[in-house]
Write a protein that holds these residues in place. Structure first.
Motif, PDB file in Angstrom:
ATOM      1  N   LEU A   1       0.843  -1.189   0.000  1.00 44.60           N
ATOM      2  CA  LEU A   1       0.000   0.000   0.000  1.00 44.60           C
ATOM      3  C   LEU A   1       0.876   1.236   0.000  1.00 44.60           C
ATOM      4  N   ARG A   2       0.599   2.169  -0.926  1.00 44.67           N
ATOM      5  CA  ARG A   2       1.398   3.398  -1.025  1.00 44.67           C
ATOM      6  C   ARG A   2       0.778   4.452  -0.093  1.00 44.67           C
ATOM      7  N   THR A   3       1.333   4.552   1.106  1.00 45.39           N
ATOM      8  CA  THR A   3       0.799   5.470   2.107  1.00 45.39           C
ATOM      9  C   THR A   3       1.209   6.910   1.823  1.00 45.39           C
ATOM     10  N   LYS A   4       2.445   7.085   1.335  1.00 42.45           N
ATOM     11  CA  LYS A   4       2.936   8.426   1.019  1.00 42.45           C
ATOM     12  C   LYS A   4       3.874   8.336  -0.165  1.00 42.45           C
ATOM     13  N   MET A   5       3.747   9.309  -1.102  1.00 42.13           N
ATOM     14  CA  MET A   5       4.611   9.358  -2.273  1.00 42.13           C
ATOM     15  C   MET A   5       5.206  10.749  -2.433  1.00 42.13           C
ATOM     16  N   ILE A   6       6.412  10.816  -2.959  1.00 39.06           N
ATOM     17  CA  ILE A   6       7.054  12.076  -3.320  1.00 39.06           C
ATOM     18  C   ILE A   6       7.535  11.933  -4.763  1.00 39.06           C
ATOM     19  N   ASN A   7       7.015  12.791  -5.647  1.00 39.68           N
ATOM     20  CA  ASN A   7       7.374  12.723  -7.077  1.00 39.68           C
ATOM     21  C   ASN A   7       7.151  11.327  -7.657  1.00 39.68           C
ATOM     22  N   GLY A   8       6.068  10.674  -7.222  1.00 46.29           N
ATOM     23  CA  GLY A   8       5.731   9.366  -7.757  1.00 46.29           C
ATOM     24  C   GLY A   8       6.481   8.206  -7.135  1.00 46.29           C
ATOM     25  N   ILE A   9       7.376   8.471  -6.173  1.00 48.54           N
ATOM     26  CA  ILE A   9       8.166   7.423  -5.525  1.00 48.54           C
ATOM     27  C   ILE A   9       7.599   7.161  -4.134  1.00 48.54           C
ATOM     28  N   SER A  10       7.360   5.887  -3.814  1.00 44.52           N
ATOM     29  CA  SER A  10       6.822   5.537  -2.501  1.00 44.52           C
ATOM     30  C   SER A  10       7.863   5.800  -1.416  1.00 44.52           C
ATOM     31  N   VAL A  11       7.468   6.513  -0.375  1.00 48.28           N
ATOM     32  CA  VAL A  11       8.359   6.743   0.761  1.00 48.28           C
ATOM     33  C   VAL A  11       7.785   6.194   2.067  1.00 48.28           C
ATOM     34  N   LYS A  12       6.509   5.809   2.052  1.00 48.16           N
ATOM     35  CA  LYS A  12       5.904   5.123   3.191  1.00 48.16           C
ATOM     36  C   LYS A  12       4.903   4.114   2.657  1.00 48.16           C
ATOM     37  N   GLY A  13       4.826   2.965   3.308  1.00 49.07           N
ATOM     38  CA  GLY A  13       3.874   1.970   2.853  1.00 49.07           C
ATOM     39  C   GLY A  13       3.779   0.789   3.784  1.00 49.07           C
ATOM     40  N   THR A  14       2.881  -0.132   3.436  1.00 46.17           N
ATOM     41  CA  THR A  14       2.641  -1.343   4.214  1.00 46.17           C
ATOM     42  C   THR A  14       2.459  -2.518   3.264  1.00 46.17           C
ATOM     43  N   PHE A  15       3.101  -3.642   3.555  1.00 44.62           N
ATOM     44  CA  PHE A  15       2.951  -4.845   2.747  1.00 44.62           C
ATOM     45  C   PHE A  15       1.651  -5.541   3.141  1.00 44.62           C
ATOM     46  N   VAL A  16       0.779  -5.708   2.152  1.00 47.02           N
ATOM     47  CA  VAL A  16      -0.581  -6.175   2.402  1.00 47.02           C
ATOM     48  C   VAL A  16      -0.865  -7.412   1.551  1.00 47.02           C
ATOM     49  N   LYS A  17      -1.308  -8.486   2.206  1.00 45.16           N
ATOM     50  CA  LYS A  17      -1.666  -9.705   1.476  1.00 45.16           C
ATOM     51  C   LYS A  17      -3.112  -9.571   1.004  1.00 45.16           C
ATOM     52  N   ASP A  18      -3.281  -8.905  -0.120  1.00 46.96           N
ATOM     53  CA  ASP A  18      -4.597  -8.675  -0.700  1.00 46.96           C
ATOM     54  C   ASP A  18      -4.771  -9.651  -1.857  1.00 46.96           C
ATOM     55  N   GLU A  19      -5.575 -10.680  -1.635  1.00 43.15           N
ATOM     56  CA  GLU A  19      -5.697 -11.752  -2.633  1.00 43.15           C
ATOM     57  C   GLU A  19      -6.292 -11.257  -3.948  1.00 43.15           C
ATOM     58  N   ALA A  20      -7.167 -10.249  -3.884  1.00 47.82           N
ATOM     59  CA  ALA A  20      -7.754  -9.712  -5.121  1.00 47.82           C
ATOM     60  C   ALA A  20      -6.669  -9.063  -5.978  1.00 47.82           C
ATOM     61  N   ILE A  21      -5.758  -8.311  -5.351  1.00 45.78           N
ATOM     62  CA  ILE A  21      -4.650  -7.687  -6.081  1.00 45.78           C
ATOM     63  C   ILE A  21      -3.697  -8.750  -6.611  1.00 45.78           C
ATOM     64  N   ILE A  22      -3.386  -9.745  -5.788  1.00 43.48           N
ATOM     65  CA  ILE A  22      -2.462 -10.807  -6.194  1.00 43.48           C
ATOM     66  C   ILE A  22      -3.015 -11.557  -7.404  1.00 43.48           C
ATOM     67  N   ASP A  23      -4.286 -11.903  -7.359  1.00 44.97           N
ATOM     68  CA  ASP A  23      -4.903 -12.613  -8.479  1.00 44.97           C
ATOM     69  C   ASP A  23      -4.943 -11.746  -9.740  1.00 44.97           C
ATOM     70  N   TYR A  24      -5.250 -10.457  -9.558  1.00 43.27           N
ATOM     71  CA  TYR A  24      -5.318  -9.545 -10.698  1.00 43.27           C
ATOM     72  C   TYR A  24      -3.941  -9.412 -11.363  1.00 43.27           C
ATOM     73  N   CYS A  25      -2.890  -9.235 -10.561  1.00 41.96           N
ATOM     74  CA  CYS A  25      -1.542  -9.086 -11.126  1.00 41.96           C
ATOM     75  C   CYS A  25      -1.082 -10.374 -11.791  1.00 41.96           C
ATOM     76  N   ARG A  26      -1.513 -11.511 -11.270  1.00 42.83           N
ATOM     77  CA  ARG A  26      -1.182 -12.780 -11.915  1.00 42.83           C
ATOM     78  C   ARG A  26      -1.776 -12.825 -13.329  1.00 42.83           C
ATOM     79  N   ARG A  27      -2.999 -12.355 -13.467  1.00 39.16           N
ATOM     80  CA  ARG A  27      -3.645 -12.336 -14.785  1.00 39.16           C
ATOM     81  C   ARG A  27      -2.919 -11.389 -15.740  1.00 39.16           C
ATOM     82  N   VAL A  28      -2.465 -10.245 -15.229  1.00 41.65           N
ATOM     83  CA  VAL A  28      -1.735  -9.281 -16.054  1.00 41.65           C
ATOM     84  C   VAL A  28      -0.423  -9.885 -16.542  1.00 41.65           C
ATOM     85  N   ILE A  29       0.321 -10.511 -15.635  1.00 39.95           N
ATOM     86  CA  ILE A  29       1.610 -11.126 -15.983  1.00 39.95           C
ATOM     87  C   ILE A  29       1.430 -12.187 -17.070  1.00 39.95           C
ATOM     88  N   GLU A  30       0.411 -13.028 -16.905  1.00 38.40           N
ATOM     89  CA  GLU A  30       0.175 -14.100 -17.869  1.00 38.40           C
ATOM     90  C   GLU A  30      -0.262 -13.545 -19.229  1.00 38.40           C
TER      91      GLU A  30
END
Length: 344
Positions: free
Chosen positions: A237-266
């Motif tokens: 999760l991108r909690t804070k960005m500066i010039n498009g670069i993440s400077v704060k965040g949290t690693f989140v096990k979001d299965e909907a995002i994981i499944d979606y990115c798997r489809r994009v990669i394939e």
């Protein structure tokens, strides 16, 4: 074990210091840093450095291959977006000399780097994307704004081919311009519709991808792929960005995002370290913002969550065994990044 000689290009990229940190975790890597800038930051973080041409120069791939021969390089890890396509096209020349180039196939890079073509391709493959229009003229822009619900609804635009948030704006007529001027830092991405239209009417502009505004949370997803198959997908999760670069965040096990990115990669057929930016609709559905078919600059943050993605990509490319614990993400890990200095 025998040391592996690795050439990392893009030593002056914003994310280079973190990626150098990731690679130096392994004592079996002999690392050589390269950049077109002779005073790139990476030069002063690691003693082995070589200057190479810019990707736009005619002799770019030939010179990189010469450097590889001279330094007995076994793997090339490029960080610069513009280097990906020429290196992928020249992959056979490197492979013939026993050198692996850690990039996706040229066709996949073309699809990923052209945002409009990427949306069109994914939509044809049945992968959901935001509502969008491809815009080449001011008349197209006006029509796209209307179709996306302006002025009641905000919308976004960005060049079909760009990187580093260049040209990206959120069009909104509800912003307080006085507050923007005096209370916000100058990298605010909001712009009123009349100003955007005036800029586009004043002179020719590149093809734009105009999309619906996604009101939900934004995520940067670091992925490891092997020839179109997802091996590891790590949303943060991108909690804070500066010039498009993440400077704060949290690693989140979001299965909907994981499944979606798997489809994009394939669907795209990606390989190696891949970055995927997604944002959620207000309803919670994750949708694509863009694909970075390379190592993302903030990938070093995953070290704190227990995974070294650049190192995993190298091991995968070399056919080295990857232990199960190396793929274990400590979900819920938070990170903060800050600027530091090198002196020379």
């Amino acid at each position: 074990m025998q040391k592996i000689n690795v050439l990392m290009t893009g030593g002056g990229a914003p994310g280079a210091p973190g990626i150098i940190k990731c690679l130096l975790q392994a004592d079996w890597i002999n690392l050589l840093i390269a950049d077109a800038d002779p005073e790139a930051t990476g030069r002063f973080m690691h003693p082995a450095f070589v200057q190479i041409p810019r990707a736009s120069e005619d002799n770019f791939t030939e010179e990189v291959l010469r450097v590889c021969r001279q330094h007995h390089i076994q793997v090339v890890l490029p960080l610069v977006t513009r280097e990906l396509f020429p290196l992928s096209k020249a992959k056979e020349a490197f492979t013939a000399e026993g050198i692996k180039v850690l990039v996706s196939p040229a066709g996949a890079i073309e699809r990923a780097n052209n945002k409009a073509a990427c949306y069109q391709y994914l939509a044809q493959k049945g992968v959901p994307v935001p509502r969008y229009h491809v815009v080449n003229t001011t008349e197209d822009f006006i029509h796209a704004a209307y179709e996306l619900g302006h002025p009641q609804q905000d919308f976004c635009f960005k060049p079909s081919i760009s990187n580093g948030s260049r040209g990206f704006r959120i069009v909104s007529d509800s912003i307080d311009e006085s507050s923007q001027l005096f209370d916000q830092k100058p990298y605010n991405t909001y712009i009123p519709y009349p100003i955007a239209l005036g800029i586009l009417s004043a002179k020719p502009f590149p093809q734009l991808l105009v999309t619906e505004y996604l009101a939900g949370e934004e995520y940067s997803v670091d992925c490891l792929a092997q020839e179109g198959r997802a091996v590891l997908i790590v949303p943060r999760l991108r909690t804070k960005m500066i010039n498009g670069i993440s400077v704060k965040g949290t690693f989140v096990k979001d299965e909907a995002i994981i499944d979606y990115c798997r489809r994009v990669i394939e669907a795209i057929g990606l390989h190696g370290n891949i970055g995927i930016q997604v944002k959620k609709r207000a309803s919670g559905e994750p949708l694509l913002l863009e694909i970075n078919p390379r190592v993302q600059g903030t990938i070093v943050a995953a070290l704190g969550a227990g995974v070294n993605l650049p190192l995993l990509a190298l091991k995968q490319e070399l056919g080295m065994p990857i232990e199960l614990h190396e793929l274990g993400v400590v979900w819920g890990t938070k990170f903060s990044r800050y600027w530091t200095e090198v002196f020379h």
